[in-house]
Design an enzyme around this catalytic site. Sequence first.
Site, PDB file in Angstrom:
ATOM      1  N   LYS A  19      11.194 -49.282  13.451  1.00  0.00           N
ATOM      2  CA  LYS A  19      10.754 -48.408  12.353  1.00  0.00           C
ATOM      3  C   LYS A  19      10.586 -49.272  11.115  1.00  0.00           C
ATOM      4  CE  LYS A  19      12.913 -45.183   9.095  1.00  0.00           C
ATOM      5  NZ  LYS A  19      13.637 -43.921   8.975  1.00  0.00           N
TER       6      LYS A  19
ATOM      7  N   LYS B 191      10.230 -49.237   7.097  1.00  0.00           N
ATOM      8  CA  LYS B 191      10.304 -48.460   5.855  1.00  0.00           C
ATOM      9  C   LYS B 191       9.106 -48.823   5.005  1.00  0.00           C
ATOM     10  CE  LYS B 191      12.722 -46.070   4.638  1.00  0.00           C
ATOM     11  NZ  LYS B 191      12.840 -44.631   4.547  1.00  0.00           N
TER      12      LYS B 191
ATOM     13  N   ASP C 104       7.589 -45.113   7.830  1.00  0.00           N
ATOM     14  CA  ASP C 104       8.198 -44.081   6.983  1.00  0.00           C
ATOM     15  C   ASP C 104       8.034 -44.425   5.502  1.00  0.00           C
ATOM     16  OD1 ASP C 104       9.785 -42.251   5.671  1.00  0.00           O
ATOM     17  OD2 ASP C 104      11.689 -43.043   6.414  1.00  0.00           O
TER      18      ASP C 104
ATOM     19  N   ASN D 281       8.474 -42.421   3.030  1.00  0.00           N
ATOM     20  CA  ASN D 281       9.270 -41.498   2.196  1.00  0.00           C
ATOM     21  C   ASN D 281       8.408 -40.628   1.280  1.00  0.00           C
ATOM     22  OD1 ASN D 281      11.825 -43.832   2.375  1.00  0.00           O
ATOM     23  ND2 ASN D 281      12.246 -41.680   2.743  1.00  0.00           N
TER      24      ASN D 281
ATOM     25  N   GLU E 264       6.695 -40.856   9.869  1.00  0.00           N
ATOM     26  CA  GLU E 264       7.846 -40.187   9.258  1.00  0.00           C
ATOM     27  C   GLU E 264       7.564 -39.874   7.792  1.00  0.00           C
ATOM     28  OE1 GLU E 264      11.544 -42.048  10.351  1.00  0.00           O
ATOM     29  OE2 GLU E 264      12.505 -41.460   8.479  1.00  0.00           O
TER      30      GLU E 264
ATOM     31  N   ASN F 108      13.099 -36.613   7.458  1.00  0.00           N
ATOM     32  CA  ASN F 108      14.460 -36.468   6.942  1.00  0.00           C
ATOM     33  C   ASN F 108      14.363 -36.109   5.465  1.00  0.00           C
ATOM     34  OD1 ASN F 108      13.961 -39.665   6.845  1.00  0.00           O
ATOM     35  ND2 ASN F 108      15.169 -39.048   5.068  1.00  0.00           N
TER      36      ASN F 108
ATOM     37  N   ASP G 125      21.078 -36.054   9.954  1.00  0.00           N
ATOM     38  CA  ASP G 125      22.042 -36.989   9.372  1.00  0.00           C
ATOM     39  C   ASP G 125      23.324 -36.192   9.330  1.00  0.00           C
ATOM     40  OD1 ASP G 125      23.747 -38.159   7.408  1.00  0.00           O
ATOM     41  OD2 ASP G 125      22.048 -39.295   6.625  1.00  0.00           O
TER      42      ASP G 125
ATOM     43  N   HIS H 101      18.628 -39.817  11.435  1.00  0.00           N
ATOM     44  CA  HIS H 101      18.324 -40.567  10.222  1.00  0.00           C
ATOM     45  C   HIS H 101      19.548 -41.410   9.859  1.00  0.00           C
ATOM     46  CE1 HIS H 101      19.187 -40.362   5.810  1.00  0.00           C
ATOM     47  NE2 HIS H 101      17.985 -40.887   5.731  1.00  0.00           N
TER      48      HIS H 101
ATOM     49  N   ASN I 170      21.345 -43.777   6.479  1.00  0.00           N
ATOM     50  CA  ASN I 170      21.430 -44.506   5.219  1.00  0.00           C
ATOM     51  C   ASN I 170      22.455 -45.603   5.424  1.00  0.00           C
ATOM     52  OD1 ASN I 170      20.743 -41.798   3.097  1.00  0.00           O
ATOM     53  ND2 ASN I 170      19.868 -43.814   2.886  1.00  0.00           N
TER      54      ASN I 170
HETATM   55  O1  GLR Z   1      14.603 -42.561   6.707  1.00  0.00           O
HETATM   56  C1  GLR Z   1      14.784 -42.477   5.512  1.00  0.00           C
HETATM   57  O2  GLR Z   1      13.995 -41.874   4.828  1.00  0.00           O
HETATM   58  C2  GLR Z   1      15.944 -43.137   4.913  1.00  0.00           C
HETATM   59  O3  GLR Z   1      16.670 -43.762   5.568  1.00  0.00           O
HETATM   60  C3  GLR Z   1      16.200 -42.972   3.491  1.00  0.00           C
HETATM   61  C4  GLR Z   1      16.923 -44.167   2.951  1.00  0.00           C
HETATM   62  O4  GLR Z   1      17.374 -43.868   1.671  1.00  0.00           O
HETATM   63  C5  GLR Z   1      16.059 -45.407   2.953  1.00  0.00           C
HETATM   64  O5  GLR Z   1      14.829 -45.094   2.364  1.00  0.00           O
HETATM   65  C6  GLR Z   1      16.709 -46.515   2.221  1.00  0.00           C
HETATM   66  O6  GLR Z   1      17.882 -46.784   2.501  1.00  0.00           O
HETATM   67  O7  GLR Z   1      16.047 -47.141   1.398  1.00  0.00           O
HETATM   68 MG    MG Z   2      12.912 -41.235   6.558  1.00  0.00          MG
END
Ligand code: GLR
Ligand code: MG
Length: 429
Positions: free
Chosen positions: A196, A198, A226, A228, A251, A274, A298, A325, A327
């Site tokens: 995955k 980000k 993802d 966000n 995502e 999420n 989560d 999910h 963090n």
């Molecule tokens: O899947 C997600 O959106 C996350 O895990 C949110 C988190 O806050 C992620 O964006 C991060 O840790 O930067």
């Molecule tokens: Mg996410």
Amino acid sequence: MDLTITDVRLTPILVADPPLLNTQGVHQPYTPRLIVEVVTADGITGVGETYGDTKYLELARPFAEKLKGRQVADLNGLFAIADEVSVDSSRVRNQVDVGGLRGVQTADKLRLSVVSGFEVACLDALGKALGLPVHTLLGGKVRDAVEYSAYLFYKWADHPEGVACEKDDWGAALDPAGVVEQARLFKERYGFTSFKLKGGVFPPDEEIAAVRALAEAFPGHPLRLDPNGAWSVETSLKVAEELGDVLEYLEDPALGTPAMAEVSAATGVPLATNMCVTTFAEIKEAFTRDAVQVVLSDHHYWGGLRNTQQLAAVCRTFGVGVSMHSNTHLGISLAAMTHVAATVPNLHHACDSHYPWQSEDVLGARLTFEGGKVAVSDAPGLGVELDRDKLRFLHQRWLDDDGALRERDDAAAMRVAEPGWVTPAVPRW
Ligand SMILES: O=C([O-])C(=O)C[C@H](O)[C@@H](O)C(=O)[O-]
Ligand SMILES: [Mg+2]
């Protein structure tokens, strides 16, 4: 056997975090977590872990007081106690969680995020008292190992100069080659077979190129992206069109259920979230509008391991997929995630975990990934041991902090490198 709770210990800590980039900014060098311990009259200690920002601590403290004298097996009672803890209205007025990265912020969700730490600690203590693993208390495992995916981030090599931090050995990843190199390291070190990325950090074309590079380097492996919620519906559809042949799911491409429903209606690429479904109250609209095809649970903010099972049952009822999910978290939470994931029959996607990014832990022995999987422990309770020296060390760091790092704030961390930085307006692209 006396299962009365006689003591509860709350230990806020700060744990090292690498400079991982997301659409809001960058991770702080240290991030808060809360370690929960419940002790029974017989001297059995159960451990739990949850978010550690002040908004959680201020609920966890009165909650802990109310717990003493109750039974460790009274898991349903935890929700009733939580309802008695008042939430300051300023915590939820027009608020989103971590700038929206974790969806809405409601009083109930804050309470549930605290309940989950205690629920896990109570299950751990109960399991130890009965000689049973947590997955057995949850109804029994349906698999012996739980699969996780590599959680790739764009990242700097180091935190900004002059910032106190721990060094990491992952190097920078700021372009497709860097992302592929990071993925190779994840595979080599942990055996992950799904990836995955980000996103929401660079313009979509650059992120499309990074996912294409991953697809070439790891043909046939499940890939996810993802951002966000950083993209418009139009941009989301363009990315879906360009990456549809290699994505397992996209995502949270766009923000909120209406936008996700629009994207979903116009693409065959499954959407996961999420962000727009993070509470039971949000399920009805999202599912009836077919806005999401996979919900990423989560257990921290859904209210624990049993609520996660309930969420999975609702998803199964509606033919919606479920996964997990993550963090920044430590080994207690990874163990908890693994126990509950082992009991969910309809878990068909590898779960997310930040754990490989955490060089520090409060456990004596770290949990390990073999072939991208964590073996489900059959030892009593969670099957983990707290290391008090490590806990003390990380707590001391929290005590020594002037308060700047006690709240997660990725935009503030970014301003250290880019003084003019503000959280980008959405949609960013
Ligand atoms: O899947 C997600 O959106 C996350 O895990 C949110 C988190 O806050 C992620 O964006 C991060 O840790 O930067
Ligand atoms: Mg996410």
